[in-house]
Write an enzyme that holds these catalytic residues in place. Sequence first.
Site, mmCIF file in Angstrom:
data_model
loop_
_atom_site.group_PDB
_atom_site.id
_atom_site.type_symbol
_atom_site.label_atom_id
_atom_site.label_comp_id
_atom_site.label_asym_id
_atom_site.label_seq_id
_atom_site.Cartn_x
_atom_site.Cartn_y
_atom_site.Cartn_z
ATOM 1 N N LYS A 1 7.830 -3.102 -11.374
ATOM 2 C CA LYS A 1 8.383 -3.179 -10.012
ATOM 3 C C LYS A 1 7.348 -2.755 -8.981
ATOM 4 C CE LYS A 1 10.783 0.484 -8.442
ATOM 5 N NZ LYS A 1 10.239 0.997 -7.155
ATOM 6 N N ASN A 2 6.626 -1.675 -9.283
ATOM 7 C CA ASN A 2 5.699 -1.139 -8.276
ATOM 8 C C ASN A 2 4.417 -1.967 -8.146
ATOM 9 O OD1 ASN A 2 7.487 0.825 -7.665
ATOM 10 N ND2 ASN A 2 6.328 2.538 -8.540
ATOM 11 N N CYS B 1 13.959 11.002 1.670
ATOM 12 C CA CYS B 1 14.833 10.527 0.604
ATOM 13 C C CYS B 1 15.105 11.686 -0.329
ATOM 14 C CB CYS B 1 14.234 9.332 -0.127
ATOM 15 S SG CYS B 1 12.877 9.762 -1.176
ATOM 16 N N ARG C 1 8.546 12.435 2.413
ATOM 17 C CA ARG C 1 7.862 11.157 2.280
ATOM 18 C C ARG C 1 7.450 10.518 3.607
ATOM 19 N NH1 ARG C 1 10.283 7.843 -2.704
ATOM 20 N NH2 ARG C 1 8.165 7.068 -2.752
ATOM 21 N N ASP D 1 6.670 9.752 -11.828
ATOM 22 C CA ASP D 1 7.800 8.879 -12.154
ATOM 23 C C ASP D 1 8.254 9.021 -13.612
ATOM 24 O OD1 ASP D 1 7.926 7.975 -9.582
ATOM 25 O OD2 ASP D 1 7.047 6.008 -9.970
ATOM 26 N N ARG E 1 17.861 -0.414 -9.011
ATOM 27 C CA ARG E 1 16.738 -0.686 -8.113
ATOM 28 C C ARG E 1 15.461 -0.967 -8.899
ATOM 29 N NH1 ARG E 1 15.136 3.921 -5.104
ATOM 30 N NH2 ARG E 1 13.387 2.519 -4.948
HETATM 31 C C1 UD1 Z 1 4.551 5.340 -4.922
HETATM 32 C C2 UD1 Z 1 5.510 4.733 -5.913
HETATM 33 C C3 UD1 Z 1 6.465 5.798 -6.443
HETATM 34 C C4 UD1 Z 1 5.679 6.982 -7.011
HETATM 35 C C5 UD1 Z 1 4.669 7.475 -6.004
HETATM 36 C C6 UD1 Z 1 3.750 8.544 -6.569
HETATM 37 C C7 UD1 Z 1 5.723 2.458 -5.121
HETATM 38 C C8 UD1 Z 1 6.570 1.431 -4.459
HETATM 39 N N1 UD1 Z 1 6.253 3.681 -5.226
HETATM 40 O O1 UD1 Z 1 5.307 5.832 -3.817
HETATM 41 O O2 UD1 Z 1 7.258 5.211 -7.474
HETATM 42 O O3 UD1 Z 1 6.571 8.031 -7.308
HETATM 43 O O4 UD1 Z 1 3.828 6.399 -5.549
HETATM 44 O O5 UD1 Z 1 3.099 8.073 -7.689
HETATM 45 O O6 UD1 Z 1 4.633 2.161 -5.582
HETATM 46 N N2 UD1 Z 1 2.286 11.234 1.661
HETATM 47 C C9 UD1 Z 1 2.065 11.779 2.912
HETATM 48 N N3 UD1 Z 1 1.792 10.920 3.937
HETATM 49 C C10 UD1 Z 1 1.712 9.564 3.763
HETATM 50 C C11 UD1 Z 1 1.931 9.037 2.485
HETATM 51 C C12 UD1 Z 1 2.228 9.894 1.436
HETATM 52 O O7 UD1 Z 1 2.123 12.976 3.110
HETATM 53 O O8 UD1 Z 1 1.443 8.846 4.739
HETATM 54 C C13 UD1 Z 1 2.616 12.148 0.537
HETATM 55 C C14 UD1 Z 1 4.010 11.900 -0.045
HETATM 56 O O9 UD1 Z 1 5.005 12.575 0.672
HETATM 57 C C15 UD1 Z 1 3.846 12.405 -1.458
HETATM 58 C C16 UD1 Z 1 2.401 12.027 -1.787
HETATM 59 O O10 UD1 Z 1 1.741 11.850 -0.537
HETATM 60 O O11 UD1 Z 1 3.984 13.800 -1.476
HETATM 61 C C17 UD1 Z 1 2.234 10.802 -2.616
HETATM 62 O O12 UD1 Z 1 3.000 9.755 -2.049
HETATM 63 P P1 UD1 Z 1 2.641 8.218 -2.196
HETATM 64 O O13 UD1 Z 1 1.581 8.034 -3.230
HETATM 65 O O14 UD1 Z 1 2.402 7.650 -0.853
HETATM 66 O O15 UD1 Z 1 4.003 7.621 -2.767
HETATM 67 P P2 UD1 Z 1 4.585 6.187 -2.452
HETATM 68 O O16 UD1 Z 1 3.448 5.259 -2.235
HETATM 69 O O17 UD1 Z 1 5.660 6.282 -1.435
#
Ligand code: UD1
Length: 427
Positions: free
Chosen positions: A22-23, A119, A124, A311, A403
Amino acid sequence: MDKFRIEGGRRLEGTLRISGAKNAALPAMAAALLTSKPVCLRNIPRVRDIITMGKLLAHMDARVELGAMPPTDITIQAEKISDAEAPYELVRTMRASILTLGPLMGRLGYARVSLPGGCAIGARPIDLHLKALERMGAQIITTHGYVEARVPADKRLRGGHIVFEKITVTGTENVLMAATLAEGETLIENAAREPEVADLADLLIKMGAQIEGAGTSTLRIRGVSSLHGATHAVIPDRIEAGTFLVAAPITGGELVLEGCAPQHLTAVLWKLAEVGVEIRQEAADRLRVRSGGKLAAADVTTEEYPGFATDMQAQYMVLATQATGASVITETIFENRFMHASEMDRMGANISVEGRQAVVRGPTPLSGSEVIASDLRASASLVLAGLVANGSTLIDRVYHIDRGYERIEEKLSAVGALIERVRQGRS
Ligand code: UD1
């Protein structure tokens, strides 16, 4: 809202086919916005997030065609994009909608995307996505719950030097996509190394993008003026595979996973071996897994790839409840990702949570209970707990699992689980 009823205590045995990730599929679908030509994606899992992304792209006027069931092609053609907006009603059901921001900015220089908000697993934010796009010349305001980003009239995004303060998967993907059509060269440092990011880079290269360093923490992208269509099969889902790798030993069973990518599962395979799970790689894409007898507690810390995936943390916790001794589970990626622990405690587990650490003392028999799924991976862990438990477990809010897991109840039934979906009106 549908529920799952599971009669636990059955030994799982048989062969399971792993679906596409999915990701990896979600950013690949968003990448189709970068070109007016058709992008054909294969190995797409039939899960709700994919349907939501399809709706979002259709909302922008892209043509989205799902192939016949079973698997699993999808063809997307964004010949023109009439409405570069990701509306709240879609974003709130799927945070990955934010993945449209980068390609829209690359192709059109304009996008309006609803802020995803927090969430169940934490705040996030998307600040790192926005800062990076600003460095590439975007002017961004957030107003009325939306991010509005644009490049000044008659200009394209320009390449820039981006150093992510923190590793972000979708942030890296957004900037990577935007940079393919930016003017000049973009250097991304501290990029996410997740296989899903590398898979996106593979697709973009097939579409004509110039990218070096895929799969490493430094990505160099030379912008081109346009991209073309491509056909691409997304990688197997390493989290679905990891979930089934836990299902076999906790039920005293033996499973063969076909169509998986063991090379993306190294940290999980090592950790499970440490616990005493027997795993054999039988072919490039096939693993055989069974309990090697007694399971022993082992600590784990979640990390960015190639570390142990956040995950997989909830599923690992179920394994820890069946292992002898104390396992310390440290969650470093998300601040609030232990909601499943209290549900497992209600089933008889002994888990104490303090801040970002959970200590699981095992082994404890689990007993079937009514539990509530709080997020996607938490719901997978409750399914695993239900498979181990004595008696009947009823899991509420399984829309979370829908999902991201393709027909999980059918797959598990096929290998001997007693699991059924209890339909409750429309979910
Ligand atoms: C993606 C995955 C999710 C997985 C996560 C971490 C997808 C669709 N989802 O989520 O399944 O759990 O990676 O491996 O691929 N952060 C910030 N600012 C930002 C962006 C992120 O502070 O602008 C923080 C987040 O709150 C979190 C960390 O960075 O603590 C990692 O998040 P991130 O890698 O961005 O997760 P997603 O891409 O949302």
